[in-house]
Structure formats: structure tokens, C-alpha cells
Motif scaffolding. Sequence first.
Motif, PDB file in Angstrom:
ATOM      1  N   ALA A   1      -1.192  -7.681  -6.744  1.00 55.10           N
ATOM      2  CA  ALA A   1      -1.118  -7.740  -5.329  1.00 55.10           C
ATOM      3  C   ALA A   1      -2.546  -8.679  -5.010  1.00 55.10           C
ATOM      4  O   ALA A   1      -3.487  -8.905  -5.464  1.00 55.10           O
ATOM      5  N   LYS A   2      -2.085  -9.950  -4.433  1.00 62.10           N
ATOM      6  CA  LYS A   2      -3.161 -10.959  -4.162  1.00 62.10           C
ATOM      7  C   LYS A   2      -3.679 -10.613  -2.652  1.00 62.10           C
ATOM      8  O   LYS A   2      -4.642 -10.991  -2.255  1.00 62.10           O
ATOM      9  N   ASN A   3      -2.883  -9.748  -1.772  1.00 64.26           N
ATOM     10  CA  ASN A   3      -3.366  -9.375  -0.609  1.00 64.26           C
ATOM     11  C   ASN A   3      -2.822  -8.007  -0.033  1.00 64.26           C
ATOM     12  O   ASN A   3      -1.600  -7.938  -0.223  1.00 64.26           O
ATOM     13  N   VAL A   4      -3.379  -7.065   0.544  1.00 63.37           N
ATOM     14  CA  VAL A   4      -2.937  -5.816   1.056  1.00 63.37           C
ATOM     15  C   VAL A   4      -3.397  -5.732   2.245  1.00 63.37           C
ATOM     16  O   VAL A   4      -4.714  -6.240   2.941  1.00 63.37           O
ATOM     17  N   ARG A   5      -2.634  -5.293   3.312  1.00 63.57           N
ATOM     18  CA  ARG A   5      -2.876  -5.074   4.743  1.00 63.57           C
ATOM     19  C   ARG A   5      -2.019  -3.789   5.256  1.00 63.57           C
ATOM     20  O   ARG A   5      -0.933  -3.667   4.794  1.00 63.57           O
ATOM     21  N   GLU A   6      -2.538  -3.148   6.221  1.00 64.01           N
ATOM     22  CA  GLU A   6      -1.924  -2.063   6.800  1.00 64.01           C
ATOM     23  C   GLU A   6      -1.019  -2.685   7.969  1.00 64.01           C
ATOM     24  O   GLU A   6      -1.710  -3.336   8.788  1.00 64.01           O
ATOM     25  N   ILE A   7       0.426  -2.374   7.916  1.00 60.46           N
ATOM     26  CA  ILE A   7       1.296  -2.714   9.105  1.00 60.46           C
ATOM     27  C   ILE A   7       1.360  -1.907  10.211  1.00 60.46           C
ATOM     28  O   ILE A   7       1.321  -2.253  11.306  1.00 60.46           O
TER      29      ILE A   7
ATOM     30  N   THR B   1       1.237  -8.174  -1.109  1.00 58.82           N
ATOM     31  CA  THR B   1       1.768  -9.277  -1.228  1.00 58.82           C
ATOM     32  C   THR B   1       1.381  -9.927  -2.754  1.00 58.82           C
ATOM     33  O   THR B   1       0.310  -9.971  -3.103  1.00 58.82           O
ATOM     34  N   LEU B   2       2.385 -10.117  -3.595  1.00 59.03           N
ATOM     35  CA  LEU B   2       2.368 -10.158  -4.804  1.00 59.03           C
ATOM     36  C   LEU B   2       1.937 -11.735  -5.002  1.00 59.03           C
ATOM     37  O   LEU B   2       2.309 -12.601  -4.302  1.00 59.03           O
ATOM     38  N   ALA B   3       1.774 -12.120  -6.148  1.00 62.84           N
ATOM     39  CA  ALA B   3       1.250 -13.547  -6.578  1.00 62.84           C
ATOM     40  C   ALA B   3       2.539 -14.350  -6.347  1.00 62.84           C
ATOM     41  O   ALA B   3       2.480 -15.495  -6.167  1.00 62.84           O
ATOM     42  N   ASN B   4       3.727 -13.699  -6.601  1.00 63.93           N
ATOM     43  CA  ASN B   4       5.056 -14.541  -6.445  1.00 63.93           C
ATOM     44  C   ASN B   4       5.510 -14.731  -5.147  1.00 63.93           C
ATOM     45  O   ASN B   4       6.435 -15.318  -4.970  1.00 63.93           O
TER      46      ASN B   4
ATOM     47  N   MET C   1      11.269  -6.598  -8.106  1.00 63.47           N
ATOM     48  CA  MET C   1      11.688  -6.275  -6.766  1.00 63.47           C
ATOM     49  C   MET C   1      11.941  -7.210  -6.020  1.00 63.47           C
ATOM     50  O   MET C   1      11.196  -8.360  -5.899  1.00 63.47           O
ATOM     51  N   LYS C   2      12.681  -7.027  -5.028  1.00 64.39           N
ATOM     52  CA  LYS C   2      13.247  -8.018  -3.932  1.00 64.39           C
ATOM     53  C   LYS C   2      11.963  -7.971  -3.005  1.00 64.39           C
ATOM     54  O   LYS C   2      11.382  -6.962  -2.846  1.00 64.39           O
ATOM     55  N   ASP C   3      11.927  -9.057  -2.060  1.00 64.11           N
ATOM     56  CA  ASP C   3      10.735  -9.275  -1.020  1.00 64.11           C
ATOM     57  C   ASP C   3      11.250  -8.181  -0.035  1.00 64.11           C
ATOM     58  O   ASP C   3      12.511  -8.183   0.477  1.00 64.11           O
ATOM     59  N   GLY C   4      10.398  -7.546   0.534  1.00 69.92           N
ATOM     60  CA  GLY C   4      10.793  -6.440   1.404  1.00 69.92           C
ATOM     61  C   GLY C   4      11.055  -5.006   1.108  1.00 69.92           C
ATOM     62  O   GLY C   4      11.313  -4.063   1.576  1.00 69.92           O
ATOM     63  N   ALA C   5      10.840  -4.684  -0.330  1.00 73.42           N
ATOM     64  CA  ALA C   5      11.098  -3.412  -0.771  1.00 73.42           C
ATOM     65  C   ALA C   5      10.188  -2.429  -0.456  1.00 73.42           C
ATOM     66  O   ALA C   5       8.908  -2.790  -0.375  1.00 73.42           O
ATOM     67  N   ILE C   6      10.686  -1.226  -0.321  1.00 75.16           N
ATOM     68  CA  ILE C   6       9.939  -0.180   0.251  1.00 75.16           C
ATOM     69  C   ILE C   6       9.737   0.900  -0.862  1.00 75.16           C
ATOM     70  O   ILE C   6      11.060   1.388  -1.548  1.00 75.16           O
ATOM     71  N   LEU C   7       8.621   1.519  -1.062  1.00 73.56           N
ATOM     72  CA  LEU C   7       8.312   2.457  -2.078  1.00 73.56           C
ATOM     73  C   LEU C   7       7.675   3.853  -1.327  1.00 73.56           C
ATOM     74  O   LEU C   7       6.773   3.557  -0.687  1.00 73.56           O
TER      75      LEU C   7
END
Length: 415
Positions: free
Chosen positions: A306-312, A320-323, A281-287
Motif C-alpha cells: 500500500a502507498k497510503n493507509v487511512r481510516e474511513i 491504496t495500492l500502487a496500482n 482484487m477489484k477496486d473497492g474490495a472489502i476484506l
Amino acid sequence: MDYKVKDIGLAEQGRKQIEWAELHMPALMEVRKELVAKNSLKGLKISAVLHVTKETAALVRTLKQAGAEVALAGSNPLSTQDDVAAALAKDGIKVFAWKGESEDDYYQNMNIILSYNPDILMDDGGDLHALVHEKHSNLKIIGGTEETTTGVIRLKAMEEDNVLKYPVIAVNNAFTKYLFDNRVGTGQSAIDGIIRSTNVLIAGKVAVVVGYGWVGRGIAIRFRGMGARVIIVEANPLRALEAVMDGFDVMPMVKASKLGEIFVTATGNINAISKEHIQNMKDGAILANAGHFNVEIDVKGLGEIAKNVREIRPYLDEYTLANGRRIYLLAEGRLVNLAAAEGHPSEVMDLSFSNQALCVEYIYNNKEKLQKKVLNVPAEIDEKVAFLKLKGMNIEIEELTKEQKEYMKQWKYGT
């Protein structure tokens, strides 16, 4: 106590919400008058697992006023409206539900409402029916109802395995349910949940709808109406062909995952969006998920890559994925329309819950005659609900003449 809610002090606000819902549910109010006048449900004990919303409250109040004793638990850990639950508790309903339940809370609350020895079960998703068959087989259930597609599929599997212990009416299969609740209701409320949790512009986005059943159709139509470019992912060739003929692009997820900006699942199946798809998926994709259970998006797999998860913001988590790409998951992958918004508008639930109330009465009146199968809503109830809804909307329809009725019964007249 005969209730467990988040804050009983919210009851007054909940009452206002329920009044607002009932104002927009004229068919159910007519059904209420009829059932109350006959005291149709006197002495009946009902245990229900439903989304605890202001619309459900209107249904529960109808059942109670008609003579039933009702115990209610939530059918999703994030779908309960806490002010409504408090109002019901204050009004003497045995309600065990709050927003943010754990999985243990969820099942404990179901066990509690079953401890009241119900005669009839009302379910949304099939968990209550399954729990009774697995752990409460001693209960003398005379029948039940099922609100949603997912639950009906599970019950049909139980019927085929010859384990279904009582008749269940598939309210979901009524024309006045799935044509409006599934299609129109979810179409609006799912997008409402997406907008509330993200506030993104729909116009111009590439929206991928996974599944083209009645729910998927409704979502796709409303995405298109708001200016999105819509792709359908569908495994059933008939539905895929229908989507093509309806003017949508159709492709497998492996291709759609590279193009979409907003993804919504509506399949009733597991891993409709897998972690492999997410990596495309593209950067910013919403699921987002519009199916009953939180299994359609591989949330566990998403967490693994994911290498990082945070509540926006509420119900919007950034992975945030490894890529380096960022993927945004709404409402933990649970029902976005109920977790991040308020569920279907009252006007559409008017139809579904009129069916529910009338089907409970039908089961009660015909308990000795019904087979232990998944049954459709009787046609006379379906048509009655449609008639009451039209009446409530001040819409008149054509009436066939005697001659026309006779013509439709015969076979001899030709050209």
C-alpha cells in the motif's frame, strides 16, 4: 486491585447488558439454578480467557454463584465490551480486559489471571493452555475446557506431541456448540460486523467465503440469503464437493480474488488471503476475517504493497495500492464479528456456555478419572443442553414408546 478495566464507571450500563443477555439464555439459567442448588463448584478456582461479552458475563456469574472463584481475561484485543468488564469488576470478578489491548497487555493479563493459582482453565483459542505449558508448568491444573476450533487443533497437536499435562474437554466439538455457535452464530454475527463497519448492500455483491467448515457454511448460507452471489474457496476436497452440492461456485483463491467484492476468511490457517491475491482484487474490495486469530489475511503484506493507509470509519481502513486500487480492511483483520460488532447473539451462546458450565462441573467431579487428553463433551451433557434449550423455547418433542426403545436395541427383527 483485583481488576483492570477501561472505565469502572460503565458498570451500570454493563449490568443492563448482562440482564438483557440472561433474558435470552434460558438453558444457562436452568443450569445456574441446578449448580447453585448443589453448590457444585464450591472452593474451585477458575481462570478463563474468553471474549468478555455480555454472554460471557452470564457464564461467569453462573460459575461464581455456584461457588467458584473466577479470574477472567479477554481472548482477543478488540473483543472486550468495556461496560460488561466494568460490571463484572464491580460484582467481584477478577477481570483484566479492555477493548484495544496491545499484544503485551494481552499476555500480561493472562499471566495475571494465572497468578491466582487456578484449578481449572477455560480458554478460547488455546493461548492460555499454551502459556501454562510454556511458562507456568508449576501450576497444578486438574483440567480445562476449550471453546473454539482453533484451540482444539492446537490442543490435539499438544496431545500428539505427548506434552499435554491435564485433560481438556473440547467444548467446540459438542453438537450443541458447533452446529449452532459456529454455523448459525458466526453466520449472523460476521455479516453483522461487515454491515456495521461498512453499511454496504449485501444483495447483488459477489461474496467470497474462504473455508467451508461449519463457520464458512454459516456465513455462505446467510450471504446467499441476503442476495449475494457466493463463491467458496476450499482446499479440502470433501468440503469443496459439499459446497458444490450445496449450490455454490467453488474455485481457488487465485481465480476468486479477481471476482470478489467482499471476502471473508474462515480457515484457521495463515495467509488464506495473501498479498499476491490482494493485488488481483477489484477496486473497492472489502476484506474481513471470521477466524480466531488475525493471521488469515496477510495484513503485513497488505501494508507493504500500500502507498497510503487511512481510516474511513471505525474498523474500516482504506489501503491504496500502487496500482491505484483501494482495498478496505475491516477490524485490522481480527475477528470481525466481535471487533466490529457484538459477537454471537445471546440465544446461541446459551448453548455453548451451558456446555461450558456443565463441563467445568464434570471435570471437577471426575478429576481423578480423566486422562490427559483432549476429550469430547459427554453425550449426556450435549443432550441435556439441547433439551434445556428446547424447553426454554417452549418446544416439545416426540417421546419413544417402550416398544420403540426395545426395537432400537435388538438386531434380530428383519423385514
